[in-house]
Design a protein around this motif. Structure first.
Motif, PDB file in Angstrom:
ATOM      1  N   ALA A 101       0.811  -1.216   0.000  1.00  0.00           N
ATOM      2  CA  ALA A 101       0.000   0.000   0.000  1.00  0.00           C
ATOM      3  C   ALA A 101       0.846   1.268   0.000  1.00  0.00           C
ATOM      4  N   LYS A 102       1.943   1.257   0.764  1.00  0.00           N
ATOM      5  CA  LYS A 102       2.767   2.470   0.875  1.00  0.00           C
ATOM      6  C   LYS A 102       3.470   2.818  -0.417  1.00  0.00           C
ATOM      7  N   SER A 103       4.101   1.822  -1.052  1.00  0.00           N
ATOM      8  CA  SER A 103       4.838   2.107  -2.280  1.00  0.00           C
ATOM      9  C   SER A 103       3.950   1.968  -3.523  1.00  0.00           C
ATOM     10  N   ARG A 104       2.666   1.605  -3.289  1.00  0.00           N
ATOM     11  CA  ARG A 104       1.694   1.484  -4.374  1.00  0.00           C
ATOM     12  C   ARG A 104       2.154   0.563  -5.506  1.00  0.00           C
ATOM     13  N   VAL A 105       2.598  -0.619  -5.143  1.00  0.00           N
ATOM     14  CA  VAL A 105       2.953  -1.621  -6.147  1.00  0.00           C
ATOM     15  C   VAL A 105       2.353  -2.961  -5.758  1.00  0.00           C
ATOM     16  N   LEU A 156      -0.258   1.696 -13.100  1.00  0.00           N
ATOM     17  CA  LEU A 156      -0.182   0.980 -14.379  1.00  0.00           C
ATOM     18  C   LEU A 156      -1.342  -0.012 -14.495  1.00  0.00           C
ATOM     19  N   LEU A 157      -1.581  -0.756 -13.423  1.00  0.00           N
ATOM     20  CA  LEU A 157      -2.685  -1.722 -13.412  1.00  0.00           C
ATOM     21  C   LEU A 157      -4.006  -1.007 -13.655  1.00  0.00           C
ATOM     22  N   ARG A 158      -4.131   0.162 -13.038  1.00  0.00           N
ATOM     23  CA  ARG A 158      -5.398   0.897 -13.130  1.00  0.00           C
ATOM     24  C   ARG A 158      -5.623   1.496 -14.519  1.00  0.00           C
ATOM     25  N   GLN A 173      -7.142   7.021 -19.190  1.00  0.00           N
ATOM     26  CA  GLN A 173      -7.269   7.221 -17.747  1.00  0.00           C
ATOM     27  C   GLN A 173      -6.214   8.213 -17.262  1.00  0.00           C
ATOM     28  N   THR A 174      -6.648   9.179 -16.461  1.00  0.00           N
ATOM     29  CA  THR A 174      -5.695  10.146 -15.910  1.00  0.00           C
ATOM     30  C   THR A 174      -5.964  10.332 -14.423  1.00  0.00           C
ATOM     31  N   GLY A 175      -5.015  10.984 -13.756  1.00  0.00           N
ATOM     32  CA  GLY A 175      -5.195  11.272 -12.334  1.00  0.00           C
ATOM     33  C   GLY A 175      -5.146  10.044 -11.457  1.00  0.00           C
ATOM     34  N   LYS A 176      -4.415   9.005 -11.905  1.00  0.00           N
ATOM     35  CA  LYS A 176      -4.390   7.742 -11.151  1.00  0.00           C
ATOM     36  C   LYS A 176      -3.068   7.508 -10.432  1.00  0.00           C
ATOM     37  N   LEU A 231       4.850  -0.556 -21.429  1.00  0.00           N
ATOM     38  CA  LEU A 231       3.489  -0.082 -21.187  1.00  0.00           C
ATOM     39  C   LEU A 231       3.491   1.362 -20.663  1.00  0.00           C
ATOM     40  N   TRP A 232       4.458   1.673 -19.804  1.00  0.00           N
ATOM     41  CA  TRP A 232       4.568   3.046 -19.298  1.00  0.00           C
ATOM     42  C   TRP A 232       4.771   4.012 -20.445  1.00  0.00           C
ATOM     43  N   ARG A 233       5.707   3.628 -21.357  1.00  0.00           N
ATOM     44  CA  ARG A 233       5.991   4.508 -22.499  1.00  0.00           C
ATOM     45  C   ARG A 233       4.737   4.691 -23.344  1.00  0.00           C
ATOM     46  N   GLU A 234       4.022   3.595 -23.544  1.00  0.00           N
ATOM     47  CA  GLU A 234       2.793   3.637 -24.337  1.00  0.00           C
ATOM     48  C   GLU A 234       1.792   4.589 -23.684  1.00  0.00           C
ATOM     49  N   TYR A 235       1.665   4.480 -22.371  1.00  0.00           N
ATOM     50  CA  TYR A 235       0.728   5.333 -21.634  1.00  0.00           C
ATOM     51  C   TYR A 235       1.134   6.809 -21.727  1.00  0.00           C
ATOM     52  N   LEU A 236       2.400   7.096 -21.478  1.00  0.00           N
ATOM     53  CA  LEU A 236       2.876   8.476 -21.529  1.00  0.00           C
ATOM     54  C   LEU A 236       2.764   9.045 -22.941  1.00  0.00           C
TER      55      LEU A 236
END
Length: 137
Positions: free
Chosen positions: A18-22, A39-41, A60-63, A107-112
């Protein structure tokens, strides 16, 4: 897209940090992957995010600060997390989770890239109503 096959690695352990959100996925071969909740969200397999066909995805934004408040197993093949923003309709099969684990940089690159292409800020709050893109007055 890879389908669920007997060769799909099933995690031997899943830990919600929960703390590091992974989401930590531990596999029998000793490998461990830490997949960010964000990323999951944003890549949730739900119809709400994916739409009902190519090009119907809702960006999706603001996640960035989203967390997983609960995690349930679906049969022996998937996990269904409930996120802090109320999203709970994504069913993440083992193959999808493994795909996220090994391809997260891609996936991160794709999202960004998608955010950049849409001219949307990663931390922008999601609009309450879905307005078609490209119709700005």
């Amino acid at each position: 897209m890879p389908g669920l096959t007997p060769a799909t690695p099933v995690p031997t352990g899943v830990v919600v940090h929960a703390k590091s959100r992974v989401l930590e996925l531990q596999y029998a071969d000793g490998k461990t992957y830490r997949v960010p909740f964000e990323l999951l969200r944003v890549f949730s397999p739900s119809a709400e995010v994916r739409g009902h066909g190519p090009g119907q995805e809702t960006l999706q934004t603001g996640k960035r600060d989203v967390s997983i408040v609960s995690l349930e197993g679906v049969g022996n093949y998937a996990l269904q997390p409930t996120f802090s923003d109320g999203h709970s309709t994504g069913i993440y099969s083992w193959d999808l989770l493994y795909d996220f684990a090994i391809r997260q940089d891609e996936l991160w690159r794709e999202y960004l890239d998608k955010l950049a292409a849409a001219g949307v800020d990663r931390d922008a709050p999601m609009a309450a109503s879905d307005t078609p893109h490209g119709h700005r007055h």
